[in-house]
Design a protein around this motif. Structure first.
Motif: not given
Length: 411
Positions: A54, A333, A335-337, A342-343, A346, A351, A373, A375
């Motif tokens: 990430e 998004l 995209d995963t966590p 994501y980073k 956020r 979260d 995905i 959020h």
């Protein structure tokens, strides 16, 4: 005399055989421990690379981001291998791998949070005189949902109900952020005005932003609270960002809301079918074809979303600066966590799923791609009380995400 010589000869042969066996055993032990060490170090390095992928901008090095996509599988492999080496009493190797997992504890909790109960709201505060006083609890329900065209099969005929609208109603959400929201332009189907009117009794405030080049597809917000201001984040016609900025009046409090639908991976149907086939019965040829097709699409999507995430965050920073204002960021998004996007999106927000969800919280549910995905992020002005993925509703290729928040600035 001859008997002693023959005895000595037999003894030498026995010692020689024994010595040879000892050497073989030592070599086998060395080979065994070497193999176990190599496997452990290999899993460890891949896991750490996946966890910290990430931090790498996919616009510069997107290949390492692929490891982030597979984080959940790599983590499971690492845990299984840790159990194996513990069982085989490889204490040093298990200690090293175990410490690495502890080092990435935040990543694990972000991807697989374990919250068994709902959080209790703040019901009292200490006043300036040191006395405890009760307060009114200001709860807000927020729903984000990629509706896959609002279930387009139901849009063409006005007599057919749209189940997704019932999902929204049943959720009792106060703020609803929709992606891939759609309607028809013909009077024979569900037009935008008809849909809006059908929901106006519950949601008097509404906004829709079409996708670039589309008239009847985009992102939308239904709200019980007045929308005081709205701005399209990116107005460019090329490589635009599907994201809207809103200012809501929530019980007298100004709340900033962003509804987003970031760039899709645009994986072709052919590649999806190959992936399905490989999951069901692995073939090396399928893997090679996926590598040349699907990975190219994934790389393109990762780079595009990185650019979009920076545009959104830069816009938000320019818009509100250092103002102490409650912020909500919702959406698909893609995209995963464990991802750069994501980073970035956020930032220093919280979260809602990590705070109150349980497990992986899969929101995308098609073609053997099981990822979270979708959020909901929020500033520290809110406390997460409960977050659920509504998996009972299968009208879209995404599940809706519903969170209950307490707005602490009402105190």
């Amino acid at each position: 005399m001859s008997g002693n010589k023959s005895g000595d000869t037999r003894t030498k042969k026995t010692n020689s055989l024994k010595g040879g066996a000892d050497i073989v055993i030592k070599v086998l032990r060395w080979a065994y421990h070497s193999i176990m060490t190599i496997i452990t170090i290999g899993i460890l390095l891949v896991y750490l690379a996946s966890s910290y992928s990430e931090n790498f901008d996919p616009r510069d090095a997107h290949y390492i981001s692929f490891l982030g996509i597979g984080y959940h599988l790599i983590l499971i492999i690492a845990i299984i291998w840790l159990a194996i080496i513990l069982f085989l009493r490889h204490w040093k190797l298990s200690t090293i791998l175990g410490l690495s997992l502890l080092l990435t504890y935040d990543h694990i909790c972000r991807y697989f949070p374990i919250n068994f109960t709902t959080a209790n709201p703040v019901t009292s505060v200490i006043d300036d005189d040191g006395n405890e006083k009760e307060i009114d609890v200001c709860k807000i329900k927020v729903l984000t949902y990629n509706t896959c065209g609002l279930g387009q099969v139901h849009l063409s005929k006005i007599k057919e109900k749209i189940p997704i609208l019932d999902v929204i109603r049943n959720s009792d959400a106060d703020i609803v952020c929709l992606q891939e929201y759609a309607f028809t332009l013909s009077k024979g189907g569900h037009t935008q005005e008809q849909i809006r009117q059908s929901m106006s009794d519950l949601y008097p405030y509404y906004d829709f932003m079409p996708n670039s080049g589309r008239t009847a597809m985009g992102i939308a917000v239904f709200s019980k609270y007045p929308i005081k201001n709205m701005v399209r984040i990116d107005k460019s016609k090329k490589n635009y960002v599907s994201s809207m900025f809103y200012e809501l009046d929530v019980k007298g409090q100004r709340v900033v809301l962003l509804n987003n639908h970031l760039h899709s991976n645009l994986i072709k149907q052919r590649d999806r079918m190959l992936y399905d086939e490989m999951i069901e019965h692995f073939e090396a040829d399928s893997l090679q074809r996926i590598r040349t097709g699907m990975l190219r699409s994934l790389g393109s999507g990762l780079r595009a979303r990185a650019s979009e995430a920076h545009k959104i965050k830069d816009f938000l920073k320019d818009r509100i600066g250092n103002e102490d204002v409650p912020i909500l960021i919702c959406g698909d998004l893609n995209d995963t966590p464990i991802s750069y996007c994501y980073k970035t999106m956020r930032g220093d927000l919280e979260d809602a799923w990590q705070n109150a969800g349980f497990g992986s919280g899969t929101t995308y549910n098609q073609h053997h791609f099981w990822f979270r995905i979708d959020h909901i992020f929020h500033s520290a002005h809110f406390k997460t009380l409960e977050t659920k993925v509504l998996k009972q509703y299968e009208y879209s290729d995404h599940y809706p995400v519903l969170t209950t928040l307490q707005l602490l600035t009402c105190i």
